[in-house]
Motif scaffolding. Structure first.
Motif, PDB file in Angstrom:
ATOM      1  N   MET B 304       0.848  -1.198   0.000  1.00 28.07           N
ATOM      2  CA  MET B 304       0.000   0.000   0.000  1.00 28.07           C
ATOM      3  C   MET B 304       0.882   1.245   0.000  1.00 28.07           C
ATOM      4  O   MET B 304       0.887   2.046   0.935  1.00 28.07           O
ATOM      5  CB  MET B 304      -0.944  -0.044   1.200  1.00 28.07           C
ATOM      6  CG  MET B 304      -1.863  -1.269   1.178  1.00 28.07           C
ATOM      7  SD  MET B 304      -2.928  -1.331   2.608  1.00 28.07           S
ATOM      8  CE  MET B 304      -3.743  -2.901   2.374  1.00 28.07           C
ATOM      9  N   THR B 305       1.629   1.410  -1.060  1.00 23.20           N
ATOM     10  CA  THR B 305       2.602   2.496  -1.164  1.00 23.20           C
ATOM     11  C   THR B 305       1.914   3.792  -1.587  1.00 23.20           C
ATOM     12  O   THR B 305       0.793   3.766  -2.105  1.00 23.20           O
ATOM     13  CB  THR B 305       3.638   2.146  -2.236  1.00 23.20           C
ATOM     14  OG1 THR B 305       2.929   1.989  -3.482  1.00 23.20           O
ATOM     15  CG2 THR B 305       4.365   0.852  -1.915  1.00 23.20           C
ATOM     16  N   PRO B 306       2.585   4.918  -1.406  1.00 20.14           N
ATOM     17  CA  PRO B 306       2.028   6.178  -1.907  1.00 20.14           C
ATOM     18  C   PRO B 306       1.738   6.116  -3.407  1.00 20.14           C
ATOM     19  O   PRO B 306       0.765   6.721  -3.872  1.00 20.14           O
ATOM     20  CB  PRO B 306       3.125   7.196  -1.589  1.00 20.14           C
ATOM     21  CG  PRO B 306       3.811   6.644  -0.385  1.00 20.14           C
ATOM     22  CD  PRO B 306       3.797   5.144  -0.583  1.00 20.14           C
ATOM     23  N   GLU B 307       2.544   5.361  -4.143  1.00 22.14           N
ATOM     24  CA  GLU B 307       2.310   5.260  -5.593  1.00 22.14           C
ATOM     25  C   GLU B 307       0.997   4.517  -5.843  1.00 22.14           C
ATOM     26  O   GLU B 307       0.212   4.889  -6.718  1.00 22.14           O
ATOM     27  CB  GLU B 307       3.473   4.538  -6.277  1.00 22.14           C
ATOM     28  CG  GLU B 307       4.742   5.364  -6.415  1.00 22.14           C
ATOM     29  CD  GLU B 307       5.443   5.660  -5.077  1.00 22.14           C
ATOM     30  OE1 GLU B 307       5.225   4.892  -4.108  1.00 22.14           O
ATOM     31  OE2 GLU B 307       6.170   6.660  -4.994  1.00 22.14           O
ATOM     32  N   TRP B 308       0.788   3.477  -5.061  1.00 25.30           N
ATOM     33  CA  TRP B 308      -0.479   2.738  -5.156  1.00 25.30           C
ATOM     34  C   TRP B 308      -1.656   3.658  -4.826  1.00 25.30           C
ATOM     35  O   TRP B 308      -2.646   3.720  -5.535  1.00 25.30           O
ATOM     36  CB  TRP B 308      -0.412   1.538  -4.194  1.00 25.30           C
ATOM     37  CG  TRP B 308      -1.733   0.923  -3.830  1.00 25.30           C
ATOM     38  CD1 TRP B 308      -2.449   0.025  -4.574  1.00 25.30           C
ATOM     39  CD2 TRP B 308      -2.497   1.139  -2.634  1.00 25.30           C
ATOM     40  NE1 TRP B 308      -3.607  -0.323  -3.915  1.00 25.30           N
ATOM     41  CE2 TRP B 308      -3.659   0.344  -2.723  1.00 25.30           C
ATOM     42  CE3 TRP B 308      -2.320   1.928  -1.487  1.00 25.30           C
ATOM     43  CZ2 TRP B 308      -4.636   0.313  -1.721  1.00 25.30           C
ATOM     44  CZ3 TRP B 308      -3.281   1.904  -0.496  1.00 25.30           C
ATOM     45  CH2 TRP B 308      -4.421   1.095  -0.612  1.00 25.30           C
TER      46      TRP B 308
END
Ligand code: SF4
Ligand code: SF4
Ligand code: SF4
Lengths: 177, 751
Positions: B304-308
């Motif tokens: 759940m990354t910032p990019e996601w």
């Protein structure tokens, strides 16, 4: 002595409490107001800025409303507070026309009314009702000649502006930006 | 009424755009003028009566100032009250209007069926009205058992009715304040910290270094002390992060505004959690000592990354990282505000869980500038017999659904009132106190069906409202300014109490809620539960147990007590056992897992508006509360109707002009009863519209509020129910514009 008010636009939330407090304090009839809120938005979504301003009579140093009043009802009281003596007012409306801030209203009983800085409170060393009620504590009142008054302190380290400076009225309402 | 000008002016661009100039008024009167209207009176000539404001649930301690003629002139905050610090909000200041409103319910009314089948209300004596309610309560008890008498309650008036109903044998009560408002956060914070967040919420905004508002409109919702503290935080240079698809007042005052795509908040929260964990920014000492489940969580948020999240929320990864780091930098002095009206998309308990987890990772629980440990005064119970044990209660109405609900669910109570839905426990009659159900409940159809199905409805209120229209008996209640009432003892930093003292006699033939409850109780033979002539006796008795008296409280209004539970904040490394299954702060919720729910929040996509439809977002204006104040003369002056906020791009597309009147229609074909003015503004996204809740009143007896603006509630037909606690998510509705009156359209179709 020079009474003035500073309004912190970074804190005002435009709630209108100052307006209601003025209404109950000064018995302003329903449908009229002595102070009001302006909301101004700049930019396009999502690069936006928004400012709320609680506005009222500017108690101008150079007040056209006082100059143009034919009966002397509009006058300056101590500390530069601009007042209307109700029983001397003939309701001609000249002052309403002359005020660049739309600060005066015709009271339904036939005289012109406006913000008095709550002079009845100020005389006793209290703040105007709007100042004491504001939940964000964003209104500051006092004597500009006193460097330690709330208003002087508020103006000291902040940038500010006045409204319609070009009108040359020397307003005494300062908006902290 | 014609106003000289708007009390609120909206100027489209920058500063200096104020509308100037005004023509002089009417015919000139060339005579010296003798003013008749009284000017201000000085405070010394007024008598202050101790009270606490009941315009909203914040219950700010106040003084009602009464002049020599006995008129209430103004209401001001009590300096010694931590709920208000001597300053009320506009609604509180305008509370006088609630007392003076000439549209108030004046006398008991009874619905009468005429020979021709038509129905109308007729005036009745208190004797008759109370007899009727009591006889119906007896009848229901005999026919179905007392449990079949349901109660919808809110606030102090609701409290008296709740006492009556419990003495009578029913605990079938529910208040919109739970499932339609703040329930998800109760369940979420309880699952995480084993503690409730309380009201006022235990947010230490005044000392915070970073305030995070997620769809929480401080400044538009005038939760008094919090608005004041936000202002203090601004002065202190705190970082304020506001997440909102709308450029709210709070957003305008923030350091960072994250204009999020609606319905995607959980993704942003999980990405923040990801950053804190994977950048090693979380508070290790706190997490190691007090929390359970970090490993699970770490694994859970791995992807759940910032990019996601960017792909979901529209918030750029660097902004997500920057704001997460700002929180970590200020930690533990961070307030992740839990919000208030938090029922949005049906996964609200999980969103609130994500907020609670974030709070825990920052170590901001029990810390200065984070969440403080609140304490209230426990007010001793006035001596009375035990309540009888009902055979079933609101819990049983739910039939095992929503296991983590902590209060009755209004929609379930409505459903139990509809025989067609075949609930095991059927509700046959209602008492309604202090809540205008038709405007407080989503799903109007369900409400109507339920209201028509029950055999009897008694309503107690101060104003004619939509709900009074459904009543068989209307009981006019005195306003808070005219009655003694419960002692206020809500938890705060310092335990304290506040009292109500009547500032004036009840106007018209209205009566205090306690009196109404007692009169009915006496008729039901429940005297032992109402063993007093006047409620002031109860209050005085309780105050004496608390080491004070009514006499003293009349002079001070609010009294503080020393804390007993320990300090306001947790000491560094101090032992502390949380009231959860593991005794720890649960990053991984054992209870949720046990009940078959996700133990950690998961982002799920929600439906998006179809073409030509826009998401309906609703909220508050600072000068009104619920739908209860729309007719208040002082507050009506400030805001007399709502408008629908439309982005200029959308306005162009539809050729909508400023102030043009439109009707709104939702995805299920529901149309507003009244038109609403268009406000073209950049402050709203192009996929959404916004309106203030509480307008569009359909009761003609509200002479000011009737037909002003539109009701958002009419457009909320699609409800996403939270499986965990039964919350009714109301933000999944989409609207489109009707430029012509739909009523005329129908007529023309027929012609
Ligand atoms: S009361 Fe204060 S915050 Fe509210 S509108 Fe007036 S100046 Fe602004
Ligand atoms: S603001 Fe208007 S009314 Fe007030 S002093 Fe200036 S000119 Fe006169
Ligand atoms: S927040 Fe405002 S309306 Fe609510 S109790 Fe306080 S003063 Fe009254």
């Amino acid at each position: 002595m020079r009474y003035a008010m500073a309004i912190d636009t970074k804190k005002c939330v435009g709630c209108g409490d100052c307006v209601v407090a003025c209404q109950t304090e000064n018995n302003v009839p329903h449908g009229y107001c002595r102070d009001w809120i302006v909301e101004s938005v700049d930019g396009t979504y999502p690069s936006l800025s928004l400012e709320f301003r609680s506005e009222r009579c500017n108690h101008c140093d150079n007040s056209p409303c006082v100059r143009c009043c034919p009966t002397g009802a509009s006058h300056k009281a101590e500390g530069g507070i601009v007042l209307v003596t109700h029983h001397k007012c003939i309701g001609c409306g000249a002052c309403i026309q002359s005020c660049p801030y739309d600060a005066r209203y015709p009271h339904p009983e036939g005289y012109v009314d406006k913000c008095t800085f709550c002079i009845h409170r100020v005389e006793k060393g209290q703040n105007p009702a709007c100042v004491d009620v504001c939940p964000t504590h964003c209104l500051y009142f006092g004597d500009l000649d006193d460097p330690n008054s709330d208003v002087s302190l508020a103006l000291k380290d902040r940038k500010w502006k006045v409204l319609a400076p070009e009108a040359g009225t020397k307003p005494q309402l300062y908006f902290l930006t | 009424m014609k106003t000289r000008r708007d009390f609120i002016k909206i100027s489209a661009v920058g500063t200096g755009a104020t509308v100037l100039g005004l023509s002089a008024f009417g015919a000139k009167k060339f005579k010296w003028f003798e003013p008749k209207i009284e000017g201000p009176v000085s405070d010394e000539d007024l008598t202050p009566y101790a009270t606490y404001c009941e315009v909203c649930f914040w219950k700010c301690g106040a003084w009602a100032y009464v002049d020599k003629q006995g008129r209430i002139r103004k209401i001001v905050g009590n300096q010694n009250d931590p709920h208000c610090n001597g300053r009320l909000c506009p609604r509180g200041t305008g509370g006088v209007g609630m007392y003076y409103d000439e549209d108030r319910l004046k006398t008991p009314l009874i619905r009468e069926k005429k020979a021709d089948g038509s129905q109308e209300f007729r005036e009745a004596s208190w004797e008759e009205a109370l007899d009727l309610v009591a006889s119906k309560m007896k009848e229901v008890k005999e026919k179905y058992g007392p449990e079949a008498f349901g109660l919808f309650n809110h606030g102090n008036p609701g409290g008296h009715l709740e006492h009556l109903m419990r003495a009578y044998g029913s605990e079938s009560n529910a208040e919109p304040a739970f499932a339609n408002c703040r329930g998800p956060r109760s369940s979420a914070y309880f699952a995480t910290f084993g503690a409730y967040i309380g009201s006022p919420e235990c947010t230490d905004i005044r000392d915070t270094g970073c305030l995070v508002l997620i769809g929480s409109h401080l400044g538009e919702n005038m939760h008094n002390s919090q608005v004041q503290e936000m202002s203090q935080a601004i002065d202190n240079g705190a970082t304020i992060i506001t997440v909102d698809p709308r450029f709210s007042t709070a957003a305008a005052h923030s350091t960072h505004w994250l204009p999020i795509k609606p319905a995607t908040d959980i993704a942003l929260l999980m990405a923040w959690i990801h950053v804190l964990i994977y950048e090693n920014l979380y508070n290790k000492a706190f997490v190691d000592q007090y929390t359970f489940g970090l490993d699970h969580l770490k694994e859970h948020v791995k992807n759940m990354t910032p990019e996601w999240a960017y792909g979901i929320t529209d918030i750029k990864p660097d902004v997500i990282r920057k704001t997460a780091r700002a929180m970590a930098g200020a930690a533990p002095a961070v307030v992740i505000h839990p919000g208030r009206h938090v029922v949005w998309y049906g996964d609200d308990t999980q969103r609130e869980r994500a907020m609670a987890i974030l709070t825990a990772l920052l170590g901001a629980w029990g810390k200065r500038g984070g969440l403080y440990i609140p304490e209230g005064v426990s007010v001793p119970k006035y001596p009375q017999p035990h309540y009888p044990e009902p055979e079933w209660t609101w819990k049983d109405i739910n039939e095992g659904k929503y296991p983590l609900a902590t209060m009755g669910i209004t929609t379930e109570l409505l459903k139990a009132s509809v025989p067609r839905l075949n609930y095991k426990h059927q509700v046959k009659a209602w008492f309604v106190g202090g809540t205008n159900l038709p405007l407080a409940m989503p799903d109007k159809k369900l409400f109507k069906e339920a209201a028509e199905a029950v055999e009897f409805i008694a309503v107690m209120d101060t104003m004619p409202m939509e709900i009074t229209g459904y009543a068989d008996v209307i009981l006019p209640e005195a306003t808070y300014l005219e009655r003694y009432d419960f002692i206020r003892s809500s938890p705060n930093r310092v335990p304290n109490i506040a009292v109500h003292v009547p500032a004036a006699e009840p106007k018209y033939d209205s009566k205090p809620g306690w009196w109404i409850a007692k009169q009915i109780g006496e008729r039901l033979g429940l005297h032992d539960y109402f063993n007093y002539d006047d409620f002031s006796e109860v209050v005085d008795w309780q105050l004496k147990q608390l080491g004070t008296s009514l006499e003293e409280m009349k002079k001070i209004g609010v009294k503080e007590y020393p804390r007993k539970s320990g300090p306001l904040y947790l000491g560094d490394g101090e032992e502390f056992k949380f009231n959860t299954s593991t005794g720890k702060v649960e990053l991984y919720s054992v209870d949720f897992a046990d009940e078959g729910f996700e133990a950690m929040p998961v982002y799920k996509a929600h439906p998006e508006p179809p073409q030509n439809f826009y998401r309906l977002i609703y909220g508050r204006a600072p000068m009104h509360t619920f739908s209860r104040t729309s007719n208040n003369p002082n507050l009506w002056d400030l805001m007399s109707e709502n408008a629908v906020w439309v982005n200029p791009k959308v306005a162009d597309l539809w050729a909508l002009k400023k102030d043009q009147e439109v009707w709104l229609k939702n995805q299920d074909g529901a149309v507003t009863s009244f038109p609403v003015k268009v406000r073209v503004t950049e402050r709203i996204r192009w996929d959404s519209v916004y309106m203030v809740h509480g307008f569009g009143h359909s009761d003609k007896k509200l002479s000011r509020a009737y037909g002003r603006g539109a009701s958002d509630e009419e457009l909320i037909t699609n409800i996403a129910v939270d499986p965990i606690m039964g919350g009714t998510g109301m933000r999944g509705n989409f609207i489109t514009f009707l430029k012509d009156n739909p009523a005329t359209e129908v007529k023309e179709d027929k012609a």
